[in-house]
Motif scaffolding. Structure first.
Motif, PDB file in Angstrom:
ATOM      1  N   ARG A  92       0.842  -1.204   0.000  1.00  0.00           N
ATOM      2  CA  ARG A  92       0.000   0.000   0.000  1.00  0.00           C
ATOM      3  C   ARG A  92       0.868   1.242   0.000  1.00  0.00           C
ATOM      4  O   ARG A  92       0.588   2.200  -0.712  1.00  0.00           O
ATOM      5  CB  ARG A  92      -0.929  -0.018   1.231  1.00  0.00           C
ATOM      6  CG  ARG A  92      -1.825   1.199   1.347  1.00  0.00           C
ATOM      7  CD  ARG A  92      -2.747   1.325   0.141  1.00  0.00           C
ATOM      8  NE  ARG A  92      -3.556   2.527   0.219  1.00  0.00           N
ATOM      9  CZ  ARG A  92      -3.160   3.729  -0.200  1.00  0.00           C
ATOM     10  NH1 ARG A  92      -1.943   3.873  -0.703  1.00  0.00           N
ATOM     11  NH2 ARG A  92      -3.956   4.764  -0.119  1.00  0.00           N
ATOM     12  N   SER A  93       1.927   1.231   0.807  1.00  0.00           N
ATOM     13  CA  SER A  93       2.893   2.322   0.767  1.00  0.00           C
ATOM     14  C   SER A  93       4.189   1.859   1.406  1.00  0.00           C
ATOM     15  O   SER A  93       4.216   0.926   2.216  1.00  0.00           O
ATOM     16  CB  SER A  93       2.358   3.569   1.476  1.00  0.00           C
ATOM     17  OG  SER A  93       2.197   3.341   2.865  1.00  0.00           O
ATOM     18  N   LEU A  94       5.272   2.521   1.016  1.00  0.00           N
ATOM     19  CA  LEU A  94       6.586   2.286   1.601  1.00  0.00           C
ATOM     20  C   LEU A  94       7.177   3.662   1.883  1.00  0.00           C
ATOM     21  O   LEU A  94       7.406   4.440   0.955  1.00  0.00           O
ATOM     22  CB  LEU A  94       7.476   1.496   0.640  1.00  0.00           C
ATOM     23  CG  LEU A  94       8.889   1.179   1.107  1.00  0.00           C
ATOM     24  CD1 LEU A  94       8.878   0.286   2.345  1.00  0.00           C
ATOM     25  CD2 LEU A  94       9.695   0.520  -0.007  1.00  0.00           C
ATOM     26  N   THR A  95       7.374   3.971   3.149  1.00  0.00           N
ATOM     27  CA  THR A  95       7.787   5.316   3.536  1.00  0.00           C
ATOM     28  C   THR A  95       9.098   5.270   4.324  1.00  0.00           C
ATOM     29  O   THR A  95       9.520   4.214   4.793  1.00  0.00           O
ATOM     30  CB  THR A  95       6.701   6.004   4.376  1.00  0.00           C
ATOM     31  OG1 THR A  95       6.436   5.210   5.543  1.00  0.00           O
ATOM     32  CG2 THR A  95       5.412   6.154   3.582  1.00  0.00           C
ATOM     33  N   ARG A  96       9.708   6.441   4.450  1.00  0.00           N
ATOM     34  CA  ARG A  96      10.998   6.567   5.140  1.00  0.00           C
ATOM     35  C   ARG A  96      10.872   7.487   6.353  1.00  0.00           C
ATOM     36  O   ARG A  96       9.939   8.288   6.463  1.00  0.00           O
ATOM     37  CB  ARG A  96      12.048   7.137   4.174  1.00  0.00           C
ATOM     38  CG  ARG A  96      12.201   6.354   2.877  1.00  0.00           C
ATOM     39  CD  ARG A  96      12.591   4.907   3.134  1.00  0.00           C
ATOM     40  NE  ARG A  96      12.787   4.149   1.894  1.00  0.00           N
ATOM     41  CZ  ARG A  96      12.826   2.829   1.850  1.00  0.00           C
ATOM     42  NH1 ARG A  96      12.690   2.121   2.961  1.00  0.00           N
ATOM     43  NH2 ARG A  96      12.999   2.214   0.697  1.00  0.00           N
ATOM     44  N   ASP A  97      11.878   7.378   7.218  1.00  0.00           N
ATOM     45  CA  ASP A  97      11.990   8.255   8.397  1.00  0.00           C
ATOM     46  C   ASP A  97      10.742   8.259   9.271  1.00  0.00           C
ATOM     47  O   ASP A  97      10.104   9.296   9.406  1.00  0.00           O
ATOM     48  CB  ASP A  97      12.350   9.677   7.951  1.00  0.00           C
ATOM     49  CG  ASP A  97      13.673   9.730   7.214  1.00  0.00           C
ATOM     50  OD1 ASP A  97      14.590   8.975   7.609  1.00  0.00           O
ATOM     51  OD2 ASP A  97      13.780  10.503   6.265  1.00  0.00           O
ATOM     52  N   PRO A  98      10.347   7.162   9.858  1.00  0.00           N
ATOM     53  CA  PRO A  98      11.032   5.867   9.876  1.00  0.00           C
ATOM     54  C   PRO A  98      10.627   4.997   8.686  1.00  0.00           C
ATOM     55  O   PRO A  98       9.654   5.281   8.007  1.00  0.00           O
ATOM     56  CB  PRO A  98      10.550   5.251  11.194  1.00  0.00           C
ATOM     57  CG  PRO A  98       9.147   5.783  11.320  1.00  0.00           C
ATOM     58  CD  PRO A  98       9.191   7.187  10.791  1.00  0.00           C
ATOM     59  N   ASP A  99      11.392   3.937   8.449  1.00  0.00           N
ATOM     60  CA  ASP A  99      11.073   2.991   7.379  1.00  0.00           C
ATOM     61  C   ASP A  99       9.834   2.199   7.766  1.00  0.00           C
ATOM     62  O   ASP A  99       9.817   1.524   8.800  1.00  0.00           O
ATOM     63  CB  ASP A  99      12.243   2.034   7.136  1.00  0.00           C
ATOM     64  CG  ASP A  99      13.499   2.770   6.687  1.00  0.00           C
ATOM     65  OD1 ASP A  99      13.369   3.665   5.836  1.00  0.00           O
ATOM     66  OD2 ASP A  99      14.591   2.446   7.183  1.00  0.00           O
ATOM     67  N   ARG A 100       8.800   2.295   6.936  1.00  0.00           N
ATOM     68  CA  ARG A 100       7.550   1.607   7.206  1.00  0.00           C
ATOM     69  C   ARG A 100       6.978   1.013   5.916  1.00  0.00           C
ATOM     70  O   ARG A 100       6.874   1.701   4.891  1.00  0.00           O
ATOM     71  CB  ARG A 100       6.502   2.560   7.793  1.00  0.00           C
ATOM     72  CG  ARG A 100       6.792   3.008   9.221  1.00  0.00           C
ATOM     73  CD  ARG A 100       6.574   1.878  10.212  1.00  0.00           C
ATOM     74  NE  ARG A 100       6.746   2.304  11.597  1.00  0.00           N
ATOM     75  CZ  ARG A 100       7.893   2.194  12.271  1.00  0.00           C
ATOM     76  NH1 ARG A 100       8.959   1.679  11.682  1.00  0.00           N
ATOM     77  NH2 ARG A 100       7.968   2.600  13.519  1.00  0.00           N
ATOM     78  N   LEU A 101       6.619  -0.262   5.992  1.00  0.00           N
ATOM     79  CA  LEU A 101       5.844  -0.920   4.946  1.00  0.00           C
ATOM     80  C   LEU A 101       4.406  -0.995   5.429  1.00  0.00           C
ATOM     81  O   LEU A 101       4.148  -1.497   6.524  1.00  0.00           O
ATOM     82  CB  LEU A 101       6.372  -2.334   4.690  1.00  0.00           C
ATOM     83  CG  LEU A 101       5.495  -3.232   3.811  1.00  0.00           C
ATOM     84  CD1 LEU A 101       5.444  -2.723   2.373  1.00  0.00           C
ATOM     85  CD2 LEU A 101       5.993  -4.682   3.860  1.00  0.00           C
TER      86      LEU A 101
END
Length: 275
Positions: A92-101
């Protein structure tokens, strides 16, 4: 003679649940952290990943040692009663700072291991995932050809996370006609997009099924591209209508059966392995 090994574009990651959110009656959102997620990538759109769930009584899934191109036979070689239970989902999403799937789960009671797990998921729970380490990879299907004038999308709730990824990636103003079937009116989770999207929501058992709704619709002119996903028989019916009755170029219709009525993913895997 020497040979050079080619690094696999996918690898295993250990996941730890960082948060759980109930989005609707049939959708649960789970955010994962974990070591090494900084090297995970995603193409967006309908990016596929393989989640591995623990067997009953396990704290974490039992995984194969092979982390490269031979992971599947290595997983097959493990005892089916012990190895991690594999299911296919969408990033659904992959984000940074923090790393989250982030993965959205379409839940349907106790009918499958993914649904059971998501309904009971809590912070600290552990899974594993096979995911890409390069953004451009083979595990996504939404690829409109050059010269496409407008998009047609059909889906059900199992494909709604992929629709959200696709809509987020669309350029501003591109025309889209979409039909999305859900189990409950409260499952109508509008996917944000800059596209010129006309979405028709269909509630199962109340509104016409997707093939009938598409068949009755007036469609735009120009060169279309269709992305069709959801229950296998529905997907086939929509594709047949678009190609045979609407004259869509079959090469411009991407179709994926996310599930088959009356058949589990384990049965589909067993059938594929015995073919």
């Amino acid at each position: 003679m020497s040979s050079t090994a080619t690094a696999s574009p996918f690898r295993f990651f250990d996941l730890v649940v960082a948060g759980v959110e109930r989005l609707s009656p049939t959708m649960v959102r789970v955010a994962f952290g974990g070591p090494g997620l900084a090297s995970m990538e995603s193409a967006g759109r309908d990016q596929r990943i393989k989640l591995f769930f623990p067997q009953p009584g396990q704290d974490a899934p039992v995984m194969p040692d092979d982390d490269g191109g031979n992971w599947y036979p290595a997983w097959q070689a493990l005892d089916p009663a012990v190895r991690g239970i594999m299911r296919t989902y969408t990033t659904r999403s992959l984000t940074r700072d923090p790393d989250r799937l982030v993965v959205d789960f379409a839940v349907h009671g106790e009918a499958g291991p993914g649904s059971r797990w998501a309904l009971g998921a809590a912070a600290g729970d552990r899974l594993s995932v096979l995911a890409p380490v390069v953004a451009e990879n083979v595990a996504y299907d939404f690829r409109p050809p050059a010269g496409t004038d407008w998009m047609l999308v059909t889906a059900d709730e199992t494909a709604l996370p992929a629709v959200a990824g696709i809509f987020a990636a669309l350029p501003a103003g591109v025309p889209v006609r979409a039909w999305i079937e859900v189990a409950d009116a409260a499952d109508r989770l509008e996917p944000p997009t800059a596209a010129d999207a006309d979405v028709t929501w269909l509630v199962r058992g109340t509104d016409p099924p997707v093939p009938d709704a598409v068949r009755a619709a007036a469609l735009p002119g120009g060169t279309p591209y269709a992305w069709v996903a959801g229950e296998s028989a529905t997907v086939k019916a929509v594709r047949r209508h678009l190609v045979r009755e609407r004259g869509f170029d079959r090469r411009a219709v991407t179709f994926t059966g996310y599930w088959r009525r009356g058949t589990t993913e384990d049965q589909l895997l067993a059938a594929a392995e015995s073919a």
